[in-house]
Design a protein around this motif. Structure first.
Motif, PDB file in Angstrom:
ATOM      1  N   LEU A 284      11.607   5.683 -17.279  1.00 28.95           N
ATOM      2  CA  LEU A 284      11.940   4.910 -16.084  1.00 28.95           C
ATOM      3  C   LEU A 284      11.293   5.565 -14.872  1.00 28.95           C
ATOM      4  O   LEU A 284      11.420   6.778 -14.688  1.00 28.95           O
ATOM      5  CB  LEU A 284      13.459   4.848 -15.876  1.00 28.95           C
ATOM      6  CG  LEU A 284      14.330   4.418 -17.060  1.00 28.95           C
ATOM      7  CD1 LEU A 284      15.791   4.455 -16.641  1.00 28.95           C
ATOM      8  CD2 LEU A 284      13.952   3.027 -17.546  1.00 28.95           C
ATOM      9  N   LEU A 285      10.650   4.759 -14.029  1.00 30.97           N
ATOM     10  CA  LEU A 285       9.979   5.277 -12.841  1.00 30.97           C
ATOM     11  C   LEU A 285      10.307   4.416 -11.639  1.00 30.97           C
ATOM     12  O   LEU A 285      10.372   3.183 -11.739  1.00 30.97           O
ATOM     13  CB  LEU A 285       8.467   5.309 -13.052  1.00 30.97           C
ATOM     14  CG  LEU A 285       7.982   6.340 -14.077  1.00 30.97           C
ATOM     15  CD1 LEU A 285       6.660   5.926 -14.677  1.00 30.97           C
ATOM     16  CD2 LEU A 285       7.873   7.710 -13.437  1.00 30.97           C
ATOM     17  N   LEU A 286      10.543   5.076 -10.501  1.00 30.76           N
ATOM     18  CA  LEU A 286      10.818   4.378  -9.252  1.00 30.76           C
ATOM     19  C   LEU A 286      10.160   5.173  -8.128  1.00 30.76           C
ATOM     20  O   LEU A 286      10.357   6.384  -8.020  1.00 30.76           O
ATOM     21  CB  LEU A 286      12.331   4.259  -9.017  1.00 30.76           C
ATOM     22  CG  LEU A 286      12.823   3.504  -7.777  1.00 30.76           C
ATOM     23  CD1 LEU A 286      14.221   2.952  -8.010  1.00 30.76           C
ATOM     24  CD2 LEU A 286      12.841   4.399  -6.531  1.00 30.76           C
ATOM     25  N   SER A 287       9.388   4.478  -7.324  1.00 26.52           N
ATOM     26  CA  SER A 287       8.773   5.090  -6.155  1.00 26.52           C
ATOM     27  C   SER A 287       9.247   4.368  -4.916  1.00 26.52           C
ATOM     28  O   SER A 287       9.413   3.137  -4.938  1.00 26.52           O
ATOM     29  CB  SER A 287       7.242   5.012  -6.256  1.00 26.52           C
ATOM     30  OG  SER A 287       6.641   5.518  -5.080  1.00 26.52           O
ATOM     31  N   GLU A 288       9.481   5.094  -3.821  1.00 26.00           N
ATOM     32  CA  GLU A 288       9.834   4.466  -2.562  1.00 26.00           C
ATOM     33  C   GLU A 288       9.313   5.306  -1.401  1.00 26.00           C
ATOM     34  O   GLU A 288       9.099   6.521  -1.520  1.00 26.00           O
ATOM     35  CB  GLU A 288      11.348   4.263  -2.436  1.00 26.00           C
ATOM     36  CG  GLU A 288      12.177   5.526  -2.407  1.00 26.00           C
ATOM     37  CD  GLU A 288      13.673   5.210  -2.289  1.00 26.00           C
ATOM     38  OE1 GLU A 288      14.093   4.111  -2.684  1.00 26.00           O
ATOM     39  OE2 GLU A 288      14.416   6.082  -1.777  1.00 26.00           O
ATOM     40  N   GLY A 289       9.089   4.636  -0.270  1.00 31.93           N
ATOM     41  CA  GLY A 289       8.570   5.337   0.894  1.00 31.93           C
ATOM     42  C   GLY A 289       8.134   4.371   1.971  1.00 31.93           C
ATOM     43  O   GLY A 289       8.509   3.182   1.953  1.00 31.93           O
ATOM     44  N   PRO A 290       7.308   4.813   2.921  1.00 27.79           N
ATOM     45  CA  PRO A 290       6.814   3.929   3.986  1.00 27.79           C
ATOM     46  C   PRO A 290       5.994   2.772   3.405  1.00 27.79           C
ATOM     47  O   PRO A 290       5.557   2.811   2.247  1.00 27.79           O
ATOM     48  CB  PRO A 290       5.930   4.862   4.834  1.00 27.79           C
ATOM     49  CG  PRO A 290       6.343   6.243   4.458  1.00 27.79           C
ATOM     50  CD  PRO A 290       6.823   6.191   3.057  1.00 27.79           C
ATOM     51  N   GLU A 291       5.782   1.756   4.190  1.00 32.39           N
ATOM     52  CA  GLU A 291       5.055   0.559   3.748  1.00 32.39           C
ATOM     53  C   GLU A 291       3.722   0.944   3.118  1.00 32.39           C
ATOM     54  O   GLU A 291       2.920   1.667   3.709  1.00 32.39           O
ATOM     55  CB  GLU A 291       4.811  -0.377   4.934  1.00 32.39           C
ATOM     56  CG  GLU A 291       4.385  -1.772   4.519  1.00 32.39           C
ATOM     57  CD  GLU A 291       5.485  -2.511   3.770  1.00 32.39           C
ATOM     58  OE1 GLU A 291       5.167  -3.145   2.736  1.00 32.39           O
ATOM     59  OE2 GLU A 291       6.652  -2.450   4.196  1.00 32.39           O
ATOM     60  N   GLY A 292       3.505   0.507   1.888  1.00 35.72           N
ATOM     61  CA  GLY A 292       2.275   0.770   1.172  1.00 35.72           C
ATOM     62  C   GLY A 292       2.310   2.008   0.294  1.00 35.72           C
ATOM     63  O   GLY A 292       1.522   2.122  -0.653  1.00 35.72           O
ATOM     64  N   TYR A 293       3.211   2.935   0.581  1.00 37.96           N
ATOM     65  CA  TYR A 293       3.257   4.204  -0.151  1.00 37.96           C
ATOM     66  C   TYR A 293       3.623   3.977  -1.618  1.00 37.96           C
ATOM     67  O   TYR A 293       2.958   4.480  -2.530  1.00 37.96           O
ATOM     68  CB  TYR A 293       4.266   5.138   0.508  1.00 37.96           C
ATOM     69  CG  TYR A 293       4.489   6.441  -0.221  1.00 37.96           C
ATOM     70  CD1 TYR A 293       3.749   7.565   0.097  1.00 37.96           C
ATOM     71  CD2 TYR A 293       5.450   6.553  -1.231  1.00 37.96           C
ATOM     72  CE1 TYR A 293       3.945   8.775  -0.569  1.00 37.96           C
ATOM     73  CE2 TYR A 293       5.655   7.742  -1.905  1.00 37.96           C
ATOM     74  CZ  TYR A 293       4.908   8.841  -1.568  1.00 37.96           C
ATOM     75  OH  TYR A 293       5.108  10.033  -2.241  1.00 37.96           O
ATOM     76  N   ALA A 294       4.707   3.237  -1.847  1.00 41.67           N
ATOM     77  CA  ALA A 294       5.199   3.068  -3.217  1.00 41.67           C
ATOM     78  C   ALA A 294       4.204   2.308  -4.079  1.00 41.67           C
ATOM     79  O   ALA A 294       4.017   2.623  -5.254  1.00 41.67           O
ATOM     80  CB  ALA A 294       6.552   2.341  -3.191  1.00 41.67           C
ATOM     81  N   ARG A 295       3.551   1.306  -3.513  1.00 39.59           N
ATOM     82  CA  ARG A 295       2.580   0.536  -4.302  1.00 39.59           C
ATOM     83  C   ARG A 295       1.389   1.408  -4.696  1.00 39.59           C
ATOM     84  O   ARG A 295       0.886   1.318  -5.817  1.00 39.59           O
ATOM     85  CB  ARG A 295       2.122  -0.677  -3.511  1.00 39.59           C
ATOM     86  CG  ARG A 295       3.211  -1.738  -3.362  1.00 39.59           C
ATOM     87  CD  ARG A 295       2.659  -3.046  -2.799  1.00 39.59           C
ATOM     88  NE  ARG A 295       2.150  -2.875  -1.428  1.00 39.59           N
ATOM     89  CZ  ARG A 295       2.910  -2.944  -0.348  1.00 39.59           C
ATOM     90  NH1 ARG A 295       4.220  -3.151  -0.479  1.00 39.59           N
ATOM     91  NH2 ARG A 295       2.388  -2.810   0.857  1.00 39.59           N
ATOM     92  N   ALA A 296       0.944   2.269  -3.779  1.00 39.41           N
ATOM     93  CA  ALA A 296      -0.177   3.153  -4.097  1.00 39.41           C
ATOM     94  C   ALA A 296       0.212   4.166  -5.172  1.00 39.41           C
ATOM     95  O   ALA A 296      -0.533   4.405  -6.130  1.00 39.41           O
ATOM     96  CB  ALA A 296      -0.652   3.867  -2.840  1.00 39.41           C
ATOM     97  N   GLU A 297       1.381   4.771  -5.014  1.00 37.26           N
ATOM     98  CA  GLU A 297       1.850   5.731  -6.003  1.00 37.26           C
ATOM     99  C   GLU A 297       2.072   5.048  -7.341  1.00 37.26           C
ATOM    100  O   GLU A 297       1.694   5.572  -8.401  1.00 37.26           O
ATOM    101  CB  GLU A 297       3.136   6.407  -5.518  1.00 37.26           C
ATOM    102  CG  GLU A 297       3.622   7.506  -6.437  1.00 37.26           C
ATOM    103  CD  GLU A 297       4.766   8.297  -5.825  1.00 37.26           C
ATOM    104  OE1 GLU A 297       4.595   9.508  -5.598  1.00 37.26           O
ATOM    105  OE2 GLU A 297       5.837   7.689  -5.593  1.00 37.26           O
ATOM    106  N   GLY A 298       2.669   3.862  -7.308  1.00 38.38           N
ATOM    107  CA  GLY A 298       2.932   3.130  -8.540  1.00 38.38           C
ATOM    108  C   GLY A 298       1.671   2.761  -9.291  1.00 38.38           C
ATOM    109  O   GLY A 298       1.617   2.841 -10.527  1.00 38.38           O
ATOM    110  N   ALA A 299       0.625   2.358  -8.571  1.00 32.66           N
ATOM    111  CA  ALA A 299      -0.626   1.991  -9.220  1.00 32.66           C
ATOM    112  C   ALA A 299      -1.241   3.183  -9.946  1.00 32.66           C
ATOM    113  O   ALA A 299      -1.737   3.063 -11.077  1.00 32.66           O
ATOM    114  CB  ALA A 299      -1.601   1.431  -8.182  1.00 32.66           C
ATOM    115  N   ALA A 300      -1.186   4.348  -9.312  1.00 34.55           N
ATOM    116  CA  ALA A 300      -1.756   5.540  -9.934  1.00 34.55           C
ATOM    117  C   ALA A 300      -0.948   5.959 -11.167  1.00 34.55           C
ATOM    118  O   ALA A 300      -1.516   6.330 -12.206  1.00 34.55           O
ATOM    119  CB  ALA A 300      -1.800   6.674  -8.915  1.00 34.55           C
TER     120      ALA A 300
END
Length: 480
Positions: A284-300
């Motif tokens: 299970l993985l969850l990323s959160e942060g400022p706008e755009g941060y989580a999507r960038a981390e999630g993609a990697a």
């Protein structure tokens, strides 16, 4: 058994005023244990834990100071008590002890929005604080399973870690300052600063101190603006070893998703039935942060997981876990039936963690015939290593002594295996009374530093005796 003399109880009442000192049976019984599974399951067959001789419920730091000075001056052992959510017996009173219950120190004192800190009294329940912060657009970033019960002071004293710790850090990363009372009643304060290079970090003396050095009365914590961006994804994994390798790669790359949880096949089948195939683990993985941060981390992270052959399962398993993550009613149901149900969390560098998991599970299944289930997951990761959280169930005879025998057989195998392979015996539940016997082996030559600290802060050995340090090894006089 030692008893607090009547004149000491009278003296406490004279110093603290009405409604602060209790010695009625109901109050004593409610403060006779924490959430340590062994005495809880033994209660099912009629064995009751020893009660304290009195309970002090201070209403201020000054009350704590007066109570501590008076109790230690009269040679009375003292056990600080938060909300009783600890699972290692650290708040269980030793014979003849007086309990100092911090529950009335429950005020949120100040939110500093410029410097992103909040100051609270030690008895504030973390879930209450998180709700209060949320209404103002902030989060504390600390989400232990006990969030709706645990008090801030207790979380500091046991060196707590929350479910989102990989991103926000554990309690030692979140404490900006604190106030505490020494055994002789003196009050000390460590003021909040962004960083201080004035000698050793004195906050660390209190983080994980478990009441052995004094009583924490006030804490200043870091806060964060509530993150607007979030990414969730789950993956099926062929084995724990394969999943640990993927997490190692994620952390090595420098990513810090808020949630990184790898559950073995037993837990995956139990909690994520329908999402995983037979024999499959789940990540299970969850990323959160400022706008755009989580999507960038999630993609990697997604790219690394797919390259390793993990099977994408979508966000629903993570959403399901978020909904039920703090529900322990199933465990409590088994305890009431006389079944030993416990969790043991350890940690190690990456080079040892898979072997620890495999050998612990093997030894428990093969060497403890009373075992019903032995499973595990990793839930707190770092560039240097990760933790394991074993979930265990065993059926002893309906006899208090047999319950203790089976309980000790389980714990000995987990502790011995972890230490033999180079791990540490506790990641975030602290030491308490039961784990204390393995502390000297875990700390090695550095154990002498802990003994000297205990001697300096508490030369008479009156603060929470038997917790954190083995009682027979704790010094009673300062080291020459």
């Amino acid at each position: 058994m030692m008893h607090v003399p009547d004149d000491v109880v009278t003296g406490l009442r004279a110093r603290l005023g009405p409604g602060r000192v209790f010695d009625d049976p109901n109050t004593l019984a409610r403060r006779s244990l924490d959430t340590w599974p062994l005495p809880l399951v033994q209660q099912v067959v009629g064995r009751e834990p020893p009660a304290p001789t009195c309970v002090v419920r201070p209403g201020s730091t000054e009350d704590v100071s007066r109570a501590l000075a008076y109790l230690t001056g009269n040679g009375i052992p003292v056990v600080p008590y938060g909300a009783g959510s600890g699972v290692q017996g650290g708040a269980a009173p030793s014979p003849g002890a007086a309990v100092i219950d911090l529950g009335a120190l429950d005020q949120i004192l100040a939110l500093d929005e410029d410097n992103l800190t909040v100051t609270v009294q030690a008895g504030v329940v973390l879930g209450v604080l998180e709700t209060w912060l949320g209404k103002r657009g902030y989060t504390g970033g600390h989400y232990p399973q006990s969030i709706d019960l645990a008090q801030v002071g207790g979380l500091v004293a046991t060196r707590s870690s929350g479910q989102f710790s990989t991103h926000y850090g554990s309690i030692e990363d979140l404490v900006a300052g604190l106030e505490a009372v020494l055994p002789d009643g003196r009050v000390v304060r460590i003021e909040s600063q962004p960083r201080r290079a004035v000698g050793p970090d004195l906050r660390q003396l209190w983080l994980g101190s478990e009441g052995a050095f004094g009583v924490i009365t006030e804490v200043t914590l870091k806060v964060f603006p509530r993150p607007p961006d979030r990414w969730l994804q789950a993956y099926g994994v062929a084995s724990m070893r394969a999943g640990l390798d993927v997490i190692h790669g994620i952390m090595r790359d420098g990513w810090k998703p808020a949630v990184v949880r790898l559950h073995d096949a037993v837990e995956a089948a139990r909690s994520f039935r329908g999402a995983v195939s037979e024999g499959e683990c789940i990540l299970l993985l969850l990323s959160e942060g400022p706008e755009g941060y989580a999507r960038a981390e999630g993609a990697a992270i997604d790219a690394r997981a797919r390259a390793a052959g993990l099977r994408p399962l979508g966000p629903k398993p993570v959403e399901s876990w978020l909904e039920v993550r703090n529900d322990v009613r199933e465990l409590e149901k088994y305890l009431r039936r006389g079944v030993i149900v416990d969790t043991i969390e350890v940690a190690s560098p990456w080079t040892a963690i898979a072997a620890i998991y495999e050998q612990v599970i093997h030894r428990l299944v093969e060497e403890v015939p009373e075992m019903i289930v032995a499973s595990g997951h990793s839930s707190h990761s770092y560039a240097q290593g990760t933790n394991l959280y074993f979930v265990l169930g065993a059926q002893p005879l309906r006899d208090a002594d047999d319950m203790a025998r089976v309980y000790e057989a389980i714990w000995a195998r987990v502790m011995e295996t972890t230490l033999a392979l180079g791990g540490t015996i506790s990641h975030h539940h602290g030491v308490g009374r039961f784990r204390a016997r393995w502390v000297p082996q875990d700390l090695g030559t550095s154990y002498e530093l802990l003994r000297r600290l205990k001697a300096a802060f508490d030369p008479l050995g009156l603060m929470n005796p038997g917790s954190l340090l083995p009682a027979e090894l704790a010094p009673l006089e300062p080291h020459p």
